[in-house]
Design an enzyme around this catalytic site. Structure first.
Site, short mmCIF file in Angstrom:
data_model
loop_
_atom_site.label_atom_id
_atom_site.label_comp_id
_atom_site.label_asym_id
_atom_site.label_seq_id
_atom_site.Cartn_x
_atom_site.Cartn_y
_atom_site.Cartn_z
N LYS A 52 1.56 -7.26 0.74
CA LYS A 52 0.75 -7.43 -0.48
C LYS A 52 1.18 -6.43 -1.56
O LYS A 52 1.47 -6.81 -2.69
CB LYS A 52 -0.74 -7.21 -0.19
CG LYS A 52 -1.33 -8.12 0.86
CD LYS A 52 -2.82 -7.86 1.06
CE LYS A 52 -3.15 -6.45 1.51
NZ LYS A 52 -2.83 -6.15 2.90
N ARG A 89 -12.12 -7.41 1.20
CA ARG A 89 -11.77 -7.25 2.61
C ARG A 89 -12.92 -7.65 3.53
O ARG A 89 -12.78 -7.55 4.75
CB ARG A 89 -11.39 -5.81 2.89
CG ARG A 89 -9.89 -5.56 2.80
CD ARG A 89 -9.64 -4.09 3.07
NE ARG A 89 -8.37 -3.79 3.66
CZ ARG A 89 -7.28 -3.46 2.98
NH1 ARG A 89 -7.28 -3.45 1.67
NH2 ARG A 89 -6.18 -3.14 3.61
N ARG A 110 7.37 2.03 8.26
CA ARG A 110 6.80 2.77 7.14
C ARG A 110 6.26 4.13 7.61
O ARG A 110 6.33 5.11 6.87
CB ARG A 110 5.67 1.96 6.47
CG ARG A 110 5.20 2.61 5.19
CD ARG A 110 4.30 1.73 4.37
NE ARG A 110 3.03 1.48 5.03
CZ ARG A 110 2.07 0.70 4.53
NH1 ARG A 110 2.27 0.09 3.38
NH2 ARG A 110 0.95 0.53 5.18
N ARG A 141 2.46 7.84 6.49
CA ARG A 141 1.05 7.57 6.17
C ARG A 141 0.20 7.69 7.43
O ARG A 141 0.52 7.09 8.46
CB ARG A 141 0.93 6.15 5.59
CG ARG A 141 0.49 6.16 4.14
CD ARG A 141 0.55 4.79 3.55
NE ARG A 141 -0.51 3.90 4.02
CZ ARG A 141 -0.76 2.71 3.48
NH1 ARG A 141 -0.05 2.29 2.46
NH2 ARG A 141 -1.71 1.95 3.95
N ARG A 160 -6.68 -1.40 12.54
CA ARG A 160 -6.70 -2.11 11.25
C ARG A 160 -6.55 -3.62 11.46
O ARG A 160 -7.15 -4.42 10.74
CB ARG A 160 -5.59 -1.59 10.33
CG ARG A 160 -5.92 -0.21 9.74
CD ARG A 160 -4.69 0.51 9.29
NE ARG A 160 -4.09 -0.06 8.11
CZ ARG A 160 -2.84 0.20 7.71
NH1 ARG A 160 -2.07 1.01 8.42
NH2 ARG A 160 -2.37 -0.35 6.62
P1 B4P Z 1 2.49 -3.85 2.40
O1 B4P Z 1 1.93 -5.05 3.04
O2 B4P Z 1 2.94 -3.96 1.01
O3 B4P Z 1 1.35 -2.81 2.76
P2 B4P Z 1 0.08 -2.43 1.90
O4 B4P Z 1 -0.06 -3.13 0.62
O5 B4P Z 1 0.16 -0.97 1.84
O6 B4P Z 1 -1.16 -2.95 2.73
P3 B4P Z 1 -2.12 -2.17 3.67
O7 B4P Z 1 -3.14 -3.18 4.09
O8 B4P Z 1 -1.31 -1.49 4.70
O9 B4P Z 1 -2.83 -0.98 2.87
P4 B4P Z 1 -3.93 -0.83 1.74
O10 B4P Z 1 -3.35 0.15 0.82
O11 B4P Z 1 -4.39 -2.13 1.15
O12 B4P Z 1 3.82 -3.27 3.11
C1 B4P Z 1 3.88 -2.79 4.41
C2 B4P Z 1 5.30 -2.47 4.85
O13 B4P Z 1 6.02 -3.67 5.08
C3 B4P Z 1 6.15 -1.67 3.83
O14 B4P Z 1 6.84 -0.68 4.54
C4 B4P Z 1 7.09 -2.69 3.25
O15 B4P Z 1 8.34 -2.13 2.88
C5 B4P Z 1 7.27 -3.66 4.40
N1 B4P Z 1 7.55 -5.02 3.94
C6 B4P Z 1 6.88 -5.69 2.97
N2 B4P Z 1 7.39 -6.93 2.81
C7 B4P Z 1 8.38 -7.07 3.74
C8 B4P Z 1 9.29 -8.13 4.10
N3 B4P Z 1 9.28 -9.32 3.49
N4 B4P Z 1 10.17 -7.90 5.11
C9 B4P Z 1 10.20 -6.71 5.75
N5 B4P Z 1 9.40 -5.66 5.45
C10 B4P Z 1 8.49 -5.84 4.45
O16 B4P Z 1 -5.20 -0.22 2.53
C11 B4P Z 1 -5.18 1.02 3.18
C12 B4P Z 1 -6.60 1.44 3.60
O17 B4P Z 1 -7.42 1.67 2.43
C13 B4P Z 1 -7.41 0.44 4.42
O18 B4P Z 1 -7.09 0.47 5.81
C14 B4P Z 1 -8.87 0.91 4.12
O19 B4P Z 1 -9.22 2.05 4.87
C15 B4P Z 1 -8.79 1.30 2.66
N6 B4P Z 1 -9.14 0.19 1.76
C16 B4P Z 1 -8.31 -0.44 0.87
N7 B4P Z 1 -8.96 -1.45 0.25
C17 B4P Z 1 -10.22 -1.47 0.76
C18 B4P Z 1 -11.36 -2.31 0.55
N8 B4P Z 1 -11.33 -3.33 -0.30
N9 B4P Z 1 -12.50 -2.04 1.26
C19 B4P Z 1 -12.55 -1.02 2.10
N10 B4P Z 1 -11.53 -0.20 2.38
C20 B4P Z 1 -10.35 -0.43 1.71
#
Ligand code: B4P
Length: 187
Positions: A13, A88, A127, A133, A144
């Site tokens: 995402k 979420r 990652r 992280r 998660r």
């Molecule tokens: P991404 O999928 O881009 O990860 P993300 O956006 O950071 O999502 P995530 O759910 O982990 O974290 P968020 O910040 O929303 O990429 C992951 C990895 O995959 C990267 O290393 C990337 O390079 C790799 N990748 C991507 N595409 C690829 C492909 N096509 N091929 C190979 N590799 C690829 O949330 C973090 C925390 O914040 C949550 O756990 C929660 O505690 C809190 N939070 C955030 N929003 C919240 C909400 N609405 N309510 C409550 N808590 C919340």
């Protein structure tokens, strides 16, 4: 374009939203990034959120809604946005609907990036090595994924029932996944 990006942790995402922001010319609003900025700045909110995030749990709906209202009060969101990481759970989905209605807006599309758990564990392990992280540890990633199944999957089902959901295969190169998202939103 008002776009909501959904999908499990590590589904891409944040990665795709960063590209979509440039392509569509609208801001990328990542609730994870907003929370990590609070943690890094050591604000009271950040101190509250830090442990919850490291465990892989969801930060309280109240905190998230306050942050989101604040972000949507800025003029740059008027022409559109890419919302990444919110909603979420079902309460957040309802809150988003109300917030947008209060602004006289609706989102145009909700896109779910579909990636299986095995692939996610592999990506987040990568990652964890690269970025260190706290919530990419194997225990936190497992947790998660459970939180996603229990709390976020019902949001997907809800948008599907409303006819608002497009599902995109999130496995492939960054360009391939990007192309599929553009196709799904008719761009
Ligand atoms: P991404 O999928 O881009 O990860 P993300 O956006 O950071 O999502 P995530 O759910 O982990 O974290 P968020 O910040 O929303 O990429 C992951 C990895 O995959 C990267 O290393 C990337 O390079 C790799 N990748 C991507 N595409 C690829 C492909 N096509 N091929 C190979 N590799 C690829 O949330 C973090 C925390 O914040 C949550 O756990 C929660 O505690 C809190 N939070 C955030 N929003 C919240 C909400 N609405 N309510 C409550 N808590 C919340």
């Amino acid at each position: 374009m008002r776009l909501v990006l959904l999908g499990p942790p590590g589904s891409g995402k944040g990665t795709q939203a960063a590209r979509l922001k440039d392509y569509l010319g609208v801001p990328h609003i990542s609730t994870g990034d907003l929370l990590r900025a609070e943690v890094a700045a050591g604000t009271p909110l950040g101190l509250q959120a830090r442990e919850v995030m490291a465990r892989g749990d969801l930060v309280s709906d109240e905190i998230l809604l306050g942050m989101l209202k604040d972000r949507f009060s800025r003029d740059d969101t008027r022409p559109g946005f890419i919302l990444d990481g919110y909603p979420r759970n079902l309460a957040q989905a309802a809150a988003l609907g109300e917030l947008l209605a209060s602004l006289g807006q609706k989102f145009d599309a909700a896109v779910q990036l579909a990636v299986d758990n095995e692939k996610i564990i592999e990506r987040l392990a990568g990652r964890a090595k690269a970025e260190g992280r706290a919530d990419d540890s194997p225990e936190s990633v497992r947790h998660r994924l459970n939180v996603y199944d229990q709390q976020t999957a019902p949001v997907i089902a809800f948008y599907r029932e409303q006819g608002q959901l497009s599902v995109v295969d999130g496995v492939g190169s960054l360009d391939e996944v990007f192309g599929r998202i553009l196709e799904a939103i008719g761009r």
